[in-house]
Structure formats: C-alpha cells, structure tokens
Design a protein around this motif. Structure first.
Motif, PDB file in Angstrom:
ATOM      1  N   LEU A  30      -6.885  -8.662   1.872  1.00  0.00           N
ATOM      2  CA  LEU A  30      -7.694  -7.678   2.598  1.00  0.00           C
ATOM      3  C   LEU A  30      -6.851  -6.840   3.562  1.00  0.00           C
ATOM      4  CD1 LEU A  30     -10.860  -9.790   3.485  1.00  0.00           C
ATOM      5  CD2 LEU A  30     -10.713  -7.952   1.807  1.00  0.00           C
ATOM      6  N   CYS A  31      -5.819  -7.438   4.125  1.00  0.00           N
ATOM      7  CA  CYS A  31      -4.991  -6.743   5.117  1.00  0.00           C
ATOM      8  C   CYS A  31      -3.905  -5.881   4.492  1.00  0.00           C
ATOM      9  CB  CYS A  31      -4.337  -7.753   6.058  1.00  0.00           C
ATOM     10  SG  CYS A  31      -5.493  -8.637   7.129  1.00  0.00           S
ATOM     11  N   ALA A  32      -3.667  -6.029   3.201  1.00  0.00           N
ATOM     12  CA  ALA A  32      -2.564  -5.321   2.550  1.00  0.00           C
ATOM     13  C   ALA A  32      -2.596  -3.806   2.777  1.00  0.00           C
ATOM     14  CB  ALA A  32      -2.556  -5.639   1.051  1.00  0.00           C
ATOM     15  N   PRO A  33      -3.742  -3.132   2.628  1.00  0.00           N
ATOM     16  CA  PRO A  33      -3.728  -1.674   2.843  1.00  0.00           C
ATOM     17  C   PRO A  33      -3.345  -1.279   4.265  1.00  0.00           C
ATOM     18  CG  PRO A  33      -5.740  -2.367   1.719  1.00  0.00           C
ATOM     19  CD  PRO A  33      -5.071  -3.610   2.201  1.00  0.00           C
ATOM     20  N   PHE A  34      -3.775  -2.090   5.236  1.00  0.00           N
ATOM     21  CA  PHE A  34      -3.537  -1.757   6.638  1.00  0.00           C
ATOM     22  C   PHE A  34      -2.088  -2.027   7.054  1.00  0.00           C
ATOM     23  CE2 PHE A  34      -7.956  -2.894   6.042  1.00  0.00           C
ATOM     24  CZ  PHE A  34      -8.608  -1.803   6.587  1.00  0.00           C
ATOM     25  N   ALA A  35      -1.386  -2.850   6.310  1.00  0.00           N
ATOM     26  CA  ALA A  35       0.022  -3.091   6.580  1.00  0.00           C
ATOM     27  C   ALA A  35       0.915  -2.117   5.817  1.00  0.00           C
ATOM     28  CB  ALA A  35       0.387  -4.529   6.214  1.00  0.00           C
ATOM     29  N   TYR A  36       0.501  -1.781   4.598  1.00  0.00           N
ATOM     30  CA  TYR A  36       1.356  -0.940   3.761  1.00  0.00           C
ATOM     31  C   TYR A  36       1.470   0.482   4.290  1.00  0.00           C
ATOM     32  CZ  TYR A  36       3.008   1.755  -0.222  1.00  0.00           C
ATOM     33  OH  TYR A  36       3.714   2.617  -1.031  1.00  0.00           O
ATOM     34  N   ARG A  37       0.355   1.067   4.716  1.00  0.00           N
ATOM     35  CA  ARG A  37       0.366   2.477   5.099  1.00  0.00           C
ATOM     36  C   ARG A  37       1.330   2.781   6.243  1.00  0.00           C
ATOM     37  NH1 ARG A  37       0.273   6.872   2.860  1.00  0.00           N
ATOM     38  NH2 ARG A  37      -1.543   6.239   1.648  1.00  0.00           N
ATOM     39  N   PRO A  38       1.290   2.074   7.401  1.00  0.00           N
ATOM     40  CA  PRO A  38       2.233   2.424   8.471  1.00  0.00           C
ATOM     41  C   PRO A  38       3.689   2.208   8.091  1.00  0.00           C
ATOM     42  CG  PRO A  38       1.023   0.424   9.017  1.00  0.00           C
ATOM     43  CD  PRO A  38       0.361   1.021   7.823  1.00  0.00           C
ATOM     44  N   ILE A  39       3.963   1.190   7.264  1.00  0.00           N
ATOM     45  CA  ILE A  39       5.349   0.958   6.836  1.00  0.00           C
ATOM     46  C   ILE A  39       5.802   2.077   5.903  1.00  0.00           C
ATOM     47  CG2 ILE A  39       6.848  -0.573   5.508  1.00  0.00           C
ATOM     48  CD1 ILE A  39       5.240  -2.920   6.583  1.00  0.00           C
ATOM     49  N   ALA A  40       4.934   2.483   4.980  1.00  0.00           N
ATOM     50  CA  ALA A  40       5.289   3.564   4.055  1.00  0.00           C
ATOM     51  C   ALA A  40       5.521   4.867   4.806  1.00  0.00           C
ATOM     52  CB  ALA A  40       4.180   3.733   3.012  1.00  0.00           C
ATOM     53  N   VAL A  41       4.707   5.139   5.824  1.00  0.00           N
ATOM     54  CA  VAL A  41       4.882   6.346   6.623  1.00  0.00           C
ATOM     55  C   VAL A  41       6.213   6.308   7.374  1.00  0.00           C
ATOM     56  CG1 VAL A  41       3.995   7.633   8.612  1.00  0.00           C
ATOM     57  CG2 VAL A  41       2.422   6.802   6.860  1.00  0.00           C
ATOM     58  N   SER A  42       6.523   5.170   7.991  1.00  0.00           N
ATOM     59  CA  SER A  42       7.794   5.040   8.718  1.00  0.00           C
ATOM     60  C   SER A  42       8.985   5.182   7.782  1.00  0.00           C
ATOM     61  CB  SER A  42       7.849   3.686   9.432  1.00  0.00           C
ATOM     62  OG  SER A  42       6.913   3.628  10.490  1.00  0.00           O
ATOM     63  N   LEU A  43       8.883   4.596   6.587  1.00  0.00           N
ATOM     64  CA  LEU A  43       9.973   4.684   5.620  1.00  0.00           C
ATOM     65  C   LEU A  43      10.178   6.126   5.175  1.00  0.00           C
ATOM     66  CD1 LEU A  43      12.018   2.980   4.013  1.00  0.00           C
ATOM     67  CD2 LEU A  43      10.290   2.772   2.206  1.00  0.00           C
ATOM     68  N   HIS A  44       9.085   6.868   5.077  1.00  0.00           N
ATOM     69  CA  HIS A  44       9.171   8.273   4.664  1.00  0.00           C
ATOM     70  C   HIS A  44       9.835   9.130   5.743  1.00  0.00           C
ATOM     71  CE1 HIS A  44       8.035  12.027   2.723  1.00  0.00           C
ATOM     72  NE2 HIS A  44       7.488  12.431   3.855  1.00  0.00           N
ATOM     73  N   GLN A  45       9.729   8.727   7.001  1.00  0.00           N
ATOM     74  CA  GLN A  45      10.201   9.553   8.115  1.00  0.00           C
ATOM     75  C   GLN A  45      11.647   9.270   8.521  1.00  0.00           C
ATOM     76  OE1 GLN A  45       7.299   8.755  11.137  1.00  0.00           O
ATOM     77  NE2 GLN A  45       5.920  10.379  10.464  1.00  0.00           N
ATOM     78  N   ILE A  46      12.186   8.108   8.163  1.00  0.00           N
ATOM     79  CA  ILE A  46      13.520   7.767   8.644  1.00  0.00           C
ATOM     80  C   ILE A  46      14.591   8.570   7.907  1.00  0.00           C
ATOM     81  CG2 ILE A  46      12.799   5.441   9.255  1.00  0.00           C
ATOM     82  CD1 ILE A  46      14.239   4.414   6.783  1.00  0.00           C
TER      83      ILE A  46
END
Length: 269
Positions: free
Chosen positions: A139-155
């Motif tokens: 259940l928590c997978a979507p809420f963890a994936y999105r902020p990490i994917a956004v941070s990875l896209h920005q670095i």
C-alpha cells in the motif's frame, strides 16, 4: 495588484475552517466529562492518563508504530531500487512498471482489503502481524516511489558519471554519491510511508486477528461502543507526533520536495 476584499475574506475563512476540526479534537481531549463535547466544561488530563495506563491502547500503538516503521524502511529501499532500475529503461517498460507500482492508488481500499485477505488466507498468514506488514508495504509503495523518482530526476547525473570514470564501482557510486544526493526524496518517502501505514484502517480491518490490533482499528472499534474523550486524547497525541515529524523533515531536507512532487505530477499528467 491589490486583492479584492471578498477574496481576502474568503481566504481568511478557509484559513479558519481548515484547522477547525483539529482545534475541536484537541479541545475535547482535555474535557473532564465522560462524553465527548466541545467546548469542554473544564480542564483535565484524565483521558491522557486513561490512554497511557491502558495496556490495550499502548500495545495497539506499539504494533502500529512497529509495522509503520518497518514498512517505511522496506518500502523506501524497494522504491529506491525500482527508481534506479527504471531510470534507463525504455519508456514503455517504465510506464508499465510505474503503473504496477502506483496500482494501489487505483482501487478502493475495501476491495484491496478483501483481495489481501484472500491472498493471506491462501498463505495461512491471515490475522498475523506479518500479513498486515506485507500488505502495508504494498500500500505504501506509491507514496515512497514518487518522491524518490522526482529526486532522482532532479539530481546532476554528471557527478555519478564522474565517480564511475574515476574508478568507483556501481555499488560505491550508489552508496556514496547517489544516496546522499537523494536525501530529500528518501526522507519524504520514509515519512509518507510511515504516516500512510500508521493511519491505515480500511484494509487493516480485514487483516487483523484476535492476537493483535493496530491503533486505527482499535479506535474505530472503540467509537462503535463509546463516546468518551479517550479517542480525542489519542488523536491529539497523533496530531502532535505528525507535527513533530513534519518539523523534523523541514529541518532535515526542507518542505520544498512536496512542491517538486506536485509539479512533477502535473507535468506527467
């Protein structure tokens, strides 16, 4: 340009309306009476003592906190691995994988509860803490994936490429270069996952057993039998805990990550 008076009045009403339920709950928790009421007829810490002195409430809190902490860590690690693995995947593969990761957001929680129950019954794990834990990780997978994917896209990926050119192994590049740069996303993923797991009640109601119960499920059951302010006291404690987590996140990485997540979501819409 000056804001018109009606707009300012509307904004003021919204600012008053949004925290109103929290103020009512916090005020009712200090009532000395045996019935939930606001404004309280007096001031008392009676119901806080009731919560802290009741073994059932304490154990439900410990179970919820333990499951939420474990689910947050496991989900964040899995989301980090998924984000890194999908970074160089083809658009079609990435789209399919992200749809699967975000799938828990697409279905009603009651339907998910029945699905998880059927699955855990087949595995003989229904009514167990490990069954609830595994379900919360999903259940928590979507809420963890999105902020990490956004941070990875920005670095700045050139930093990681420079480390590889200088001879760093892929594992060393991830642990010493990428993870420190992903700290805002990782912190947000941990907090999101912890709060979602800790507050989850709809799915968990299908999965708890006679041996243990989580705090939200116990609160729900208590409200069906009683209207005393003990639930308000518990809610006030949870409000304070959530506020503390937000302040800690703001101090560690800042709250700008939430704006970035929202902008990324709009850009992908």
């Amino acid at each position: 340009m000056r804001t018109s008076l009606p707009v300012r009045i509307l904004a003021a009403l919204v600012l008053v309306f949004l925290p109103a339920p929290l103020i009512i709950v916090i005020g009712a928790s200090f009532s000395p009476g045996a019935v939930l009421s606001f404004p309280p007829p007096g001031f008392s810490l009676r119901w806080y003592g009731e919560v802290l002195g009741d073994h059932g409430w304490v154990m439900a809190f410990v179970a919820s906190a333990g499951i939420a902490a474990g689910a947050a860590v496991v989900t964040t690690i899995a989301a980090l691995g998924a984000a890194l693995a999908l970074e160089h995947a083809s658009p079609r593969t990435r789209s399919i994988a992200e749809t699967m990761i975000l799938a828990p957001l697409l279905f009603p929680h009651a339907a998910l509860g029945i699905a998880f129950l059927s699955w855990l019954v087949a595995l003989h794990a229904n009514g167990t803490m490990i069954g609830v834990f595994v379900s919360h990780v999903i259940l928590c997978a979507p809420f963890a994936y999105r902020p990490i994917a956004v941070s990875l896209h920005q670095i700045d990926r050139s930093v990681a490429e420079a480390a590889e050119i200088l001879g760093a192994s892929p594992w060393r590049t991830i642990t010493t270069v990428l993870i420190p740069m992903l700290r805002p996303g990782l912190a947000a993923a941990l907090m999101f996952s912890f709060i979602i797991s800790f507050d989850e009640v709809t799915v968990t109601m299908f999965l708890v057993g006679p041996e243990f119960s989580t705090l939200p499920v116990k609160i729900y059951g208590h409200l069906a039998d009683s209207a005393d302010p003990v639930v308000a006291a518990i809610s006030t404690i949870l409000i304070a805990m959530t506020g503390g987590m937000i302040l800690l996140l703001d101090r560690v990485v800042g709250l700008g990550i939430f704006v970035d997540i929202e902008e990324d979501a709009r850009g992908n819409a």
